[in-house]
Scaffold this motif. Structure first.
Motif, PDB file in Angstrom:
ATOM      1  N   PHE A  18       7.169  35.309 -52.503  1.00  0.00           N
ATOM      2  CA  PHE A  18       7.712  35.393 -51.136  1.00  0.00           C
ATOM      3  C   PHE A  18       7.996  36.843 -50.773  1.00  0.00           C
ATOM      4  CE2 PHE A  18      10.578  35.040 -47.626  1.00  0.00           C
ATOM      5  CZ  PHE A  18      10.234  33.862 -46.989  1.00  0.00           C
ATOM      6  N   GLU A  22       6.170  38.990 -47.832  1.00  0.00           N
ATOM      7  CA  GLU A  22       7.003  39.647 -46.827  1.00  0.00           C
ATOM      8  C   GLU A  22       6.700  41.144 -46.779  1.00  0.00           C
ATOM      9  OE1 GLU A  22      11.633  39.136 -46.021  1.00  0.00           O
ATOM     10  OE2 GLU A  22      11.248  40.467 -47.718  1.00  0.00           O
ATOM     11  N   ILE A 272      14.539  39.880 -50.734  1.00  0.00           N
ATOM     12  CA  ILE A 272      13.949  39.219 -49.565  1.00  0.00           C
ATOM     13  C   ILE A 272      14.832  39.408 -48.347  1.00  0.00           C
ATOM     14  CG2 ILE A 272      13.368  36.964 -48.571  1.00  0.00           C
ATOM     15  CD1 ILE A 272      12.494  36.123 -51.421  1.00  0.00           C
TER      16      ILE A 272
END
Length: 311
Positions: A18, A22, A272
């Motif tokens: 992830f 991103e 994140i």
């Protein structure tokens, strides 16, 4: 290399992927800004001061995100005891990003705000010619910070090799601890100063726009009036500017004060969250810039024509 017991769990692997996706989004968006504005800069050898700051910010964010990927994955998968040079370059790109973002906020604050203070009027008249020098000073500060971080990494990775388990080793450990705390304080100071100026600039700008918007409403301007629409759009833009910048600043400061192990899933969740603004806000800038929006529409139309052309 990592042993089988140290290989990432499925949860950490999910967060890694992830974070990587991103980061790739942020790299593509900032790369688009660099290509569009950089090409114009090279072709005409000139660029409006605001676009000059914007392309500099795009370059710093591009390399910041790239350095974050290299630094994080190197630290996780590499054997310990080797210097993470990507983290050193990350410090340079990170400080540059902070200062370029602050310069962009100060530039818009001075150019757009309607204050009649003599200092603001003086700055409004001269700030455009000082933009290249302000960018160079920002790079100089970032370079000095990178040198400091390089010295810290040298102390951290080299001192265990040269020491032994004696009183001398204890003295070296205390010296190392002192230097680490010193560089941590310096790092916080270097980030808080531009954030402070950024915060003041954005608050003044939003206050000025709200005041001007109130005056327009007082004079019974229609909500559909183009000038009012411009001010409403500007307010939304700088409000999101403030939110995205704080969403990057606060997690970053917390991670410096309370370090989290890179082998923890919480670290990757934190990464994140920290870089969410950097991956979202460039798209917001592209959509709010007529020049970048036209380039995006043209690229989309060209791709559509290429795909629709029969082979």
């Amino acid at each position: 290399m990592l042993s089988r017991e140290e290989m990432p769990s499925l949860l950490i692997l999910f967060f890694m992927i992830f974070f990587l996706l991103e980061s790739l989004v942020a790299i593509i968006e900032n790369g688009f800004i660099i290509i569009v504005l950089g090409r114009e800069w090279v072709q005409s050898w000139t660029l409006p001061p605001g676009d000059m700051i914007l392309v500099s910010l795009g370059i710093s964010r591009f390399f910041l995100q790239l350095a974050a990927i290299l630094s994080n994955f190197f630290s996780y998968f590499s054997s310990t005891g080797r210097t993470n040079y990507a983290a050193v370059f990350w410090n340079f790109a990170n400080v540059a990003t902070f200062w370029f973002t602050t310069l962009l906020a100060i530039f818009y604050c001075v150019k757009i705000s309607s204050f009649t203070n003599s200092i603001f009027l003086w700055m409004k008249w001269r700030i455009s010619r000082y933009v290249p020098w302000l960018l160079l000073w920002s790079l100089l500060i970032s370079f000095l910070t990178m040198i400091s971080s390089s010295e810290k990494f040298y102390l951290v990775f080299q001192s265990p090799v040269n020491g032994n388990y004696s009183e001398k080793n204890t003295s070296e450990d205390k010296k190392l601890e002192y230097h680490v705390h010193f560089f941590q304080s310096l790092r916080l100071f270097v980030l808080i100063i531009p954030f402070f100026f950024f915060l003041i600039s954005i608050i003044l700008l939003i206050s000025s726009l709200c005041q001007h918007l109130g005056n327009m409403q007082h004079h019974n301007s229609s909500p559909q009036d183009p000038r009012m629409q411009v001010h409403i759009t500007s307010l939304k833009s700088f409000f999101f500017f403030l939110i995205f910048y704080i969403s990057y600043f606060l997690p970053l400061i917390i991670s410096i004060l309370v370090p989290i192990s890179i082998f923890s899933s919480l670290f990757w969740v934190w990464e994140i969250v920290t870089y969410a603004g950097i991956s979202i806000y460039p798209l917001f800038q592209i959509l709010n810039s007529s020049k970048l929006r036209r380039a995006l529409n043209k690229m989309t139309q060209d791709l559509h024509k290429r795909n629709s052309t029969p082979k």
